[in-house]
Design an enzyme around this catalytic site. Structure first.
Site, PDB file in Angstrom:
ATOM      1  N   ARG A  42       0.818  -1.219   0.019  1.00  0.00           N
ATOM      2  CA  ARG A  42       0.003  -0.252  -0.193  1.00  0.00           C
ATOM      3  C   ARG A  42       0.841   1.094  -0.067  1.00  0.00           C
ATOM      4  O   ARG A  42       1.762   1.222   0.618  1.00  0.00           O
ATOM      5  CB  ARG A  42      -0.890   0.156   1.278  1.00  0.00           C
ATOM      6  CG  ARG A  42      -1.760   1.139   1.369  1.00  0.00           C
ATOM      7  CD  ARG A  42      -2.627   0.636   2.811  1.00  0.00           C
ATOM      8  NE  ARG A  42      -3.803  -0.095   2.483  1.00  0.00           N
ATOM      9  CZ  ARG A  42      -4.758  -0.342   3.030  1.00  0.00           C
ATOM     10  NH1 ARG A  42      -4.933   0.400   4.228  1.00  0.00           N
ATOM     11  NH2 ARG A  42      -5.934  -1.030   2.688  1.00  0.00           N
ATOM     12  N   LYS A  78       2.526  -8.038   4.351  1.00  0.00           N
ATOM     13  CA  LYS A  78       2.176  -7.055   3.696  1.00  0.00           C
ATOM     14  C   LYS A  78       3.165  -5.825   3.835  1.00  0.00           C
ATOM     15  O   LYS A  78       3.969  -5.926   4.788  1.00  0.00           O
ATOM     16  CB  LYS A  78       0.843  -6.616   4.469  1.00  0.00           C
ATOM     17  CG  LYS A  78      -0.202  -5.590   3.736  1.00  0.00           C
ATOM     18  CD  LYS A  78      -1.002  -6.285   2.931  1.00  0.00           C
ATOM     19  CE  LYS A  78      -2.073  -5.431   2.197  1.00  0.00           C
ATOM     20  NZ  LYS A  78      -3.180  -6.186   1.465  1.00  0.00           N
ATOM     21  N   GLY A 180     -12.420   3.054  -6.140  1.00  0.00           N
ATOM     22  CA  GLY A 180     -11.221   2.874  -6.811  1.00  0.00           C
ATOM     23  C   GLY A 180     -10.980   1.674  -7.629  1.00  0.00           C
ATOM     24  O   GLY A 180     -12.200   1.421  -8.278  1.00  0.00           O
ATOM     25  N   VAL A 182     -11.264  -1.489  -7.119  1.00  0.00           N
ATOM     26  CA  VAL A 182     -12.352  -2.281  -6.846  1.00  0.00           C
ATOM     27  C   VAL A 182     -13.753  -1.993  -6.768  1.00  0.00           C
ATOM     28  O   VAL A 182     -14.745  -2.161  -7.541  1.00  0.00           O
ATOM     29  CB  VAL A 182     -12.113  -3.119  -5.527  1.00  0.00           C
ATOM     30  CG1 VAL A 182     -13.211  -4.373  -5.300  1.00  0.00           C
ATOM     31  CG2 VAL A 182     -10.601  -3.731  -5.369  1.00  0.00           C
ATOM     32  N   GLY A 183     -13.924  -0.697  -6.047  1.00  0.00           N
ATOM     33  CA  GLY A 183     -15.182  -0.039  -5.860  1.00  0.00           C
ATOM     34  C   GLY A 183     -16.110   0.533  -7.073  1.00  0.00           C
ATOM     35  O   GLY A 183     -17.182   0.254  -7.369  1.00  0.00           O
ATOM     36  N   ALA A 262     -14.935  -4.635  -0.013  1.00  0.00           N
ATOM     37  CA  ALA A 262     -13.644  -5.284  -0.376  1.00  0.00           C
ATOM     38  C   ALA A 262     -12.675  -4.617   0.724  1.00  0.00           C
ATOM     39  O   ALA A 262     -11.526  -5.223   0.847  1.00  0.00           O
ATOM     40  CB  ALA A 262     -13.085  -4.749  -1.905  1.00  0.00           C
TER      41      ALA A 262
END
Ligand code: NAI
Ligand code: AKG
Length: 368
Positions: A42, A78, A180, A182-183, A262
């Site tokens: 991220r 991550k 973004g 996904v959304g 998500a």
């Protein structure tokens, strides 16, 4: 709080700094019982280092649970890069990041997350093979948000089946936070099938783009500002942006029958899953719903096969439905039902675990 105290559940945390490119990153490896750690990277303009560290630790733990639930033979890890994705990206920054990933010698594989794209990782891939989610031109499966969005739609269907006895999404109202990678795809799908969506995003550009698309689609769309999304009268709240958005303040505002989206780490704390349960708001655990991207990127390491990825992603429906049924049967929250399912799976595998296996990619033919 001291770092060792914060990371008491984690195996390893690596702080990465390269003054030449301006890279400041943290890699967290939570648990490698199932195999080497895997998780996206991220990039966000975190307010301070502690905020970045807390975020990466929570995200890495979520990946352990996501890998176990999706039956992917990888562990949880991550990475976060501290910086503004709109201003601070450069090829050199991602190459430097790639070198740090390489230094872990296969204990950690990474790819995209919020603020990063497959193209960013083409630069990192020049320095290390431990990269997933590459564009198709580089031998990868391409954009992992496509299966993530498909998994969210599967999750929404499972919610509708469980609550209303039908998988049909077209008659429902969805409140979507974040448009973004996904959304946006989830919203577009819902508009295509004629559903009603109420959306918010901090970027006016993306809401304008969706509005443009919506003109030719049968569904209806409304935009609300920022935090107003929590109080929208809808059937399902679909968080697709940041984590921690289910908390003491927002739960009071929710007027939905379910939460399914998500975003990683939607619950600020696990107890918020219990509060949703007590309020009869069905919570679809995030790490079950949003596993589509993970399924694709882990599959990529064995040679791209879109059909296999689609099949495994569609199975999110069954896993989720089983968790809803277990939660109902045992009268505990869906979070407890999901965590129990995962923790049993991890325990069963723990006896096969050793430091050697942490760096060994499981079975099958490998790309390298
Ligand atoms: N991309 C993927 O395949 C996967 C993503 N996720 C999670 O899903 C979420 C979304 O991921 P992506 O779509 O890839 O990220 P993205 O960076 O492409 O999109 C995030 C969107 O949320 C918006 N946003 C940020 N803060 C917001 C706020 N407070 N209110 C409203 N909108 C806000 C941004 O403007 C952006 O449009 C993240 O939590 C990510 O960790 C989880 C699994 C896989
Ligand atoms: O989507 C990816 O690139 C890796 C999986 C991941 O990081 C996630 O599911 O949050």
């Amino acid at each position: 709080m001291l770092t060792f105290e914060l990371m008491k559940e984690h195996e390893q945390v690596v702080f990465c700094q390269d003054p030449h490119s301006g890279l400041k990153a943290i890699i967290a490896i939570h648990n490698t019982t199932l195999g080497p750690a895997l998780g996206g990277c991220r990039m966000l303009p975190y307010k301070n280092e502690e905020e970045a560290l807390v975020d990466v630790l929570r995200l890495a733990k979520g990946m352990t649970y996501k890998c176990a639930a999706a039956d992917v033979d990888f562990g949880g890890g991550k990475a976060v890069i501290i910086g503004d994705p709109l201003k601070d990206k450069s090829p050199e920054l991602f190459r430097a990041f790639g070198q740090f990933v390489h230094s872990l010698n296969g204990r950690f594989y990474t790819g995209t997350d919020m603020g990063t794209t497959p193209d960013d990782f083409v630069h990192a891939y020049k320095e290390t093979d431990y990269i997933v989610g590459l564009p198709e031109a580089y031998g990868g499966h391409g954009d992992s948000s496509i299966p993530t969005a498909l998994g969210v739609v599967q999750g929404l269907k499972a919610v509708c089946q469980f609550l209303w006895g039908t998988e049909d999404l077209s008659q429902r109202i969805f409140a979507i936070q974040g448009l973004g990678k996904v959304g946006f795809k989830v919203a577009e799908h819902l508009l295509k099938i004629g559903a009603q969506v109420v959306v918010t995003d901090i970027s006016e550009e993306v809401t304008a783009l969706l509005r443009e698309k919506a003109q030719d689609l049968p569904g209806t769309m409304e935009v609300v500002a920022g935090d107003d999304i929590y109080a929208v009268q809808a059937d399902i709240f679909v968080p697709c942006a940041i984590g921690g958005i289910i908390n003491d303040t927002t739960i009071e505002q929710l007027k939905v029958k379910a939460v399914c989206g998500a975003a990683n780490n939607q619950l600020l704390e696990d107890r918020h899953g219990q509060i949703l349960h007590e309020k009869s708001i069905l919570y679809a655990p995030d790490y079950i719903v949003n596993a589509g991207g993970l399924i694709q990127v882990s599959d990529e390491l064995y040679g791209p096969n879109k059909e296999r990825v689609m099949q495994k992603t569609k199975a999110i429906y069954d896993t989720l439905f089983q968790i809803f049924k277990n939660s109902e049967k045992k009268a505990f929250s869906t979070v407890s039902a999901a965590n129990q399912f995962v923790e049993e799976r991890l325990q069963k595998r723990a006896r096969f675990n050793s430091f050697y296996t942490h760096q060994q990619r499981p079975k099958w033919k490998v790309r390298r």
